[in-house]
Design a protein around this motif. Sequence first.
Motif, PDB file in Angstrom:
ATOM      1  N   THR A 135      -6.646 -13.919 187.099  1.00  0.00           N
ATOM      2  CA  THR A 135      -5.800 -14.137 188.276  1.00  0.00           C
ATOM      3  C   THR A 135      -4.928 -15.366 188.070  1.00  0.00           C
ATOM      4  OG1 THR A 135      -7.512 -13.153 189.659  1.00  0.00           O
ATOM      5  CG2 THR A 135      -5.790 -14.416 190.783  1.00  0.00           C
ATOM      6  N   TRP A 136      -5.519 -16.447 187.558  1.00  0.00           N
ATOM      7  CA  TRP A 136      -4.771 -17.666 187.290  1.00  0.00           C
ATOM      8  C   TRP A 136      -3.600 -17.379 186.339  1.00  0.00           C
ATOM      9  CZ3 TRP A 136      -3.985 -19.991 182.565  1.00  0.00           C
ATOM     10  CH2 TRP A 136      -3.336 -21.221 182.598  1.00  0.00           C
ATOM     11  N   ALA A 137      -3.866 -16.626 185.255  1.00  0.00           N
ATOM     12  CA  ALA A 137      -2.828 -16.336 184.269  1.00  0.00           C
ATOM     13  C   ALA A 137      -1.664 -15.565 184.896  1.00  0.00           C
ATOM     14  CB  ALA A 137      -3.422 -15.547 183.096  1.00  0.00           C
ATOM     15  N   GLN A 138      -1.966 -14.609 185.761  1.00  0.00           N
ATOM     16  CA  GLN A 138      -0.900 -13.841 186.401  1.00  0.00           C
ATOM     17  C   GLN A 138      -0.096 -14.696 187.378  1.00  0.00           C
ATOM     18  OE1 GLN A 138       0.049 -10.771 185.371  1.00  0.00           O
ATOM     19  NE2 GLN A 138      -1.441 -11.341 183.819  1.00  0.00           N
ATOM     20  N   LEU A 139      -0.787 -15.536 188.139  1.00  0.00           N
ATOM     21  CA  LEU A 139      -0.077 -16.420 189.066  1.00  0.00           C
ATOM     22  C   LEU A 139       0.822 -17.392 188.308  1.00  0.00           C
ATOM     23  CD1 LEU A 139      -2.910 -17.160 191.638  1.00  0.00           C
ATOM     24  CD2 LEU A 139      -0.864 -15.752 192.002  1.00  0.00           C
ATOM     25  N   GLU A 140       0.342 -17.907 187.179  1.00  0.00           N
ATOM     26  CA  GLU A 140       1.169 -18.795 186.348  1.00  0.00           C
ATOM     27  C   GLU A 140       2.434 -18.073 185.899  1.00  0.00           C
ATOM     28  OE1 GLU A 140       1.103 -22.037 184.890  1.00  0.00           O
ATOM     29  OE2 GLU A 140      -0.316 -22.465 186.506  1.00  0.00           O
ATOM     30  N   GLN A 141       2.309 -16.825 185.479  1.00  0.00           N
ATOM     31  CA  GLN A 141       3.480 -16.058 185.047  1.00  0.00           C
ATOM     32  C   GLN A 141       4.451 -15.842 186.209  1.00  0.00           C
ATOM     33  OE1 GLN A 141       3.738 -13.165 182.318  1.00  0.00           O
ATOM     34  NE2 GLN A 141       2.488 -14.330 180.876  1.00  0.00           N
ATOM     35  N   LEU A 142       3.908 -15.532 187.381  1.00  0.00           N
ATOM     36  CA  LEU A 142       4.766 -15.281 188.545  1.00  0.00           C
ATOM     37  C   LEU A 142       5.530 -16.536 188.976  1.00  0.00           C
ATOM     38  CD1 LEU A 142       2.479 -12.937 190.651  1.00  0.00           C
ATOM     39  CD2 LEU A 142       4.639 -12.330 189.523  1.00  0.00           C
ATOM     40  N   CYS A 143       4.983 -17.703 188.694  1.00  0.00           N
ATOM     41  CA  CYS A 143       5.675 -18.951 189.039  1.00  0.00           C
ATOM     42  C   CYS A 143       7.016 -19.085 188.309  1.00  0.00           C
ATOM     43  CB  CYS A 143       4.796 -20.160 188.729  1.00  0.00           C
ATOM     44  SG  CYS A 143       3.455 -20.407 189.906  1.00  0.00           S
ATOM     45  N   GLY A 144       7.203 -18.339 187.245  1.00  0.00           N
ATOM     46  CA  GLY A 144       8.450 -18.402 186.491  1.00  0.00           C
ATOM     47  C   GLY A 144       9.588 -17.606 187.102  1.00  0.00           C
ATOM     48  N   PHE A 145       9.347 -16.926 188.201  1.00  0.00           N
ATOM     49  CA  PHE A 145      10.376 -16.120 188.853  1.00  0.00           C
ATOM     50  C   PHE A 145      10.811 -16.783 190.147  1.00  0.00           C
ATOM     51  CE2 PHE A 145       7.941 -13.144 186.266  1.00  0.00           C
ATOM     52  CZ  PHE A 145       8.945 -12.438 185.624  1.00  0.00           C
ATOM     53  N   GLU A 146      12.067 -16.608 190.484  1.00  0.00           N
ATOM     54  CA  GLU A 146      12.624 -17.200 191.702  1.00  0.00           C
ATOM     55  C   GLU A 146      12.490 -16.309 192.929  1.00  0.00           C
ATOM     56  OE1 GLU A 146      13.910 -20.290 192.118  1.00  0.00           O
ATOM     57  OE2 GLU A 146      13.274 -20.728 190.064  1.00  0.00           O
ATOM     58  N   SER A 147      12.311 -15.005 192.717  1.00  0.00           N
ATOM     59  CA  SER A 147      12.297 -14.096 193.862  1.00  0.00           C
ATOM     60  C   SER A 147      11.484 -12.845 193.541  1.00  0.00           C
ATOM     61  CB  SER A 147      13.728 -13.681 194.223  1.00  0.00           C
ATOM     62  OG  SER A 147      14.271 -12.874 193.184  1.00  0.00           O
ATOM     63  N   VAL A 148      11.163 -12.117 194.584  1.00  0.00           N
ATOM     64  CA  VAL A 148      10.491 -10.834 194.423  1.00  0.00           C
ATOM     65  C   VAL A 148      11.382  -9.893 193.622  1.00  0.00           C
ATOM     66  CG1 VAL A 148       9.608  -8.809 195.644  1.00  0.00           C
ATOM     67  CG2 VAL A 148       9.126 -11.102 196.523  1.00  0.00           C
ATOM     68  N   SER A 149      12.682  -9.934 193.875  1.00  0.00           N
ATOM     69  CA  SER A 149      13.618  -9.068 193.146  1.00  0.00           C
ATOM     70  C   SER A 149      13.556  -9.318 191.649  1.00  0.00           C
ATOM     71  CB  SER A 149      15.049  -9.290 193.631  1.00  0.00           C
ATOM     72  OG  SER A 149      15.158  -8.938 194.984  1.00  0.00           O
ATOM     73  N   GLU A 150      13.475 -10.596 191.248  1.00  0.00           N
ATOM     74  CA  GLU A 150      13.369 -10.918 189.826  1.00  0.00           C
ATOM     75  C   GLU A 150      12.080 -10.369 189.225  1.00  0.00           C
ATOM     76  OE1 GLU A 150      13.833 -14.924 188.505  1.00  0.00           O
ATOM     77  OE2 GLU A 150      15.669 -15.209 189.671  1.00  0.00           O
ATOM     78  N   VAL A 151      10.995 -10.487 189.960  1.00  0.00           N
ATOM     79  CA  VAL A 151       9.708  -9.973 189.469  1.00  0.00           C
ATOM     80  C   VAL A 151       9.801  -8.462 189.284  1.00  0.00           C
ATOM     81  CG1 VAL A 151       7.265  -9.640 190.012  1.00  0.00           C
ATOM     82  CG2 VAL A 151       8.359 -11.825 190.526  1.00  0.00           C
TER      83      VAL A 151
END
Length: 107
Positions: A57-73
């Motif tokens: 879970t930590w690894a996925q949250l760290e990756q998501l921190c690199g995006f600015e928006s839901v659209s980018e994800v």
Amino acid sequence: TPTAEPRRYDTRFFVAALPYGQVADGQTTEAAEVEWSRPADAIARWRRGESLLLPPTWAQLEQLCGFESVSEVLAAHPRIDPIMPEIVSDGAAAHIEFPGQSGYYGQ
């Protein structure tokens, strides 16, 4: 799943945009508590010792921190590489080692 564990598990995470007006009820037996949170806020609570985040879970949250928006994800096409953590023992204690762990253990 670490190699020492005889059972094999794959952890999968999915992202989706919540439709306007949709309410998530959090009714699940898979979690002790449920809340909506931005990835950076969830990691901050974990760093303060207010919550528990297991390495996947930590690894996925760290990756998501690199995006600015839901659209980018949602537009991203990430490369998904399997991770096989290892259990390492120094005789007195054991811990799990995995790629990118310095941020997890170096909190």
